[in-house]
Design an enzyme around this catalytic site. Structure first.
Site, PDB file in Angstrom:
ATOM      1  CD  GLU A  16      -2.859  -0.733   2.590  1.00 13.88           C
ATOM      2  OE1 GLU A  16      -2.906   0.419   3.107  1.00 13.88           O
ATOM      3  OE2 GLU A  16      -3.446  -1.720   3.062  1.00 13.88           O
ATOM      4  CD  GLU A  18     -12.819   1.124  -0.406  1.00 14.65           C
ATOM      5  OE1 GLU A  18     -13.196   0.549   0.637  1.00 14.65           O
ATOM      6  OE2 GLU A  18     -11.755   0.835  -0.995  1.00 14.65           O
ATOM      7  CE  LYS A  65     -11.268   2.114   3.024  1.00 14.68           C
ATOM      8  NZ  LYS A  65      -9.924   2.155   2.439  1.00 14.68           N
ATOM      9  CD  GLU A  80      -7.972   6.340   6.559  1.00 10.74           C
ATOM     10  OE1 GLU A  80      -8.089   5.383   5.780  1.00 10.74           O
ATOM     11  OE2 GLU A  80      -6.893   6.653   7.090  1.00 10.74           O
TER      12      GLU A  80
END
Length: 345
Positions: free
Chosen positions: A266, A318, A321, A326
């Site tokens: 990541e 997303e 989250k 985030e």
């Protein structure tokens, strides 16, 4: 060791055109994490098509979602890093039958048509999660489960760690693990040293920069510095990413794991949520420069010319989250439109 030697053109053609498993490992491949923490995301078949159109090499999935794995069937040119859930680790470590069951359910039905390169046992459990002491044995039992199941492939089994096991990270040569992390990482790297699997590392210069923008320059964090920012002995660091990875390599050396290679599971930069540190421009700059850095094969100052694979975080913004940064690491919105121009697709 083989990973120090760049592949020949003939070998690369074999990787590209072979009917056998296409395993990209340590060759400077670039991927994107595919998270599912949203209630408005496209169906997996559309997402896999998007990966293909964009020419992305690797898809990392955090757990064995069968809708995703079904969509990946027949996509041999797309390398898959397949995760297990953290809550399953202790069961795998304690019971070979639990590891066998997981492999039979999530690998055996797929490995012949889905190009699984890595099974990642857990995500960021070292050093603080209760499962940390069990990761090494869980890796061994999943490896044994592949043998028992007769999976004829080169699937490697490893785990994903954050930067937090480091107690000392500056200068990079002083990198050292905390007392809590040393035991689990010694056990894990002994297993990886035997199997030849890399350790997967989550590296976020953004968070280091955001925590101390007075002392860390934006150019250093974004790979845009043209002069060395940190000089560590005879090594010069032009970017924070290399310094962070090399601090982890230094810590590995101190526990006798200097032969274990690191791949990047990541990294990324959010496009908003913490202005002015976050912006579309900063996200695009960091991610483009990271991809160029990986594909250059230059390695890091402490591991020059050692190629590694790198996976960006992440495919989509997303919405389930935590609000703020985030929710804003995605390269695409949920409607599959790009957050900013990046992939040629």
């Amino acid at each position: 060791m083989d990973f120090f030697r760049p592949p020949s053109a003939a070998l690369l053609l074999l990787f590209i055109f072979s009917d056998q498993a296409l395993l990209i490992s340590g060759l400077g491949a670039v991927g994107v994490n595919y998270g599912l923490n949203g209630d408005n995301l496209p169906v997996p078949s559309e997402v896999v098509e998007l990966y293909g159109r964009c020419g992305i090499d690797i898809v990392r999935v955090f757990e064995p979602n069968h809708w995703v794995l079904d969509a990946l069937k027949g996509r041999r040119n797309l390398v898959v890093w397949l995760g297990t859930r953290n809550e399953d680790i202790q069961g795998f470590a304690a019971d070979q039958l639990a590891a066998n069951s997981w492999v039979n359910a999530h690998v055996v039905p797929y490995y012949e048509s889905v190009n699984i390169a890595y099974i990642t046992v857990g995500n960021e459990v070292v050093p603080d999660d209760a499962a940390a002491p069990f990761v090494a044995n869980a890796i061994k039992n999943i490896m044994q489960a592949l043998v028992i199941a007769g999976v004829k492939s080169d699937i490697k089994v490893t785990t994903v760690v954050p930067m937090t096991p480091l107690e000392v990270s500056y200068p990079p040569s002083a990198g050292a693990f905390s007392a809590t992390a040393i035991g689990p990482l010694k056990d894990i790297t002994r297993v990886l040293g035997t199997s030849g699997a890399p350790l997967l590392l989550n590296v976020y210069p953004y968070f280091a920069y955001a925590s101390n923008p007075q002392q860390i320059s934006l150019d250093y964090a974004l790979f845009t510095s043209t002069t060395p920012v940190v000089v560590d002995g005879n090594l010069q660091y032009f970017n924070l990413f290399d310094a962070m990875v090399d601090s982890f390599y230094s810590a590995l050396e101190k526990i006798g794991a200097e032969g274990v290679r690191i791949d990047i599971s990541e990294t990324g930069w959010p496009s908003k949520g913490n202005d002015p540190l976050t912006s579309v421009e900063n996200a695009a700059t960091y991610n483009r420069n990271f991809v160029e850095h990986v594909r250059s094969g230059a390695g890091t100052p402490r591991r020059p010319n050692v190629k590694y694979d790198g996976v960006l975080f992440e495919m989509f913004n997303e919405n389930l989250k935590t609000a703020g940064v985030e929710q804003n690491f995605g390269l695409f919105y949920s409607n599959m439109l790009p957050v900013y121009s990046f992939w040629n697709c």
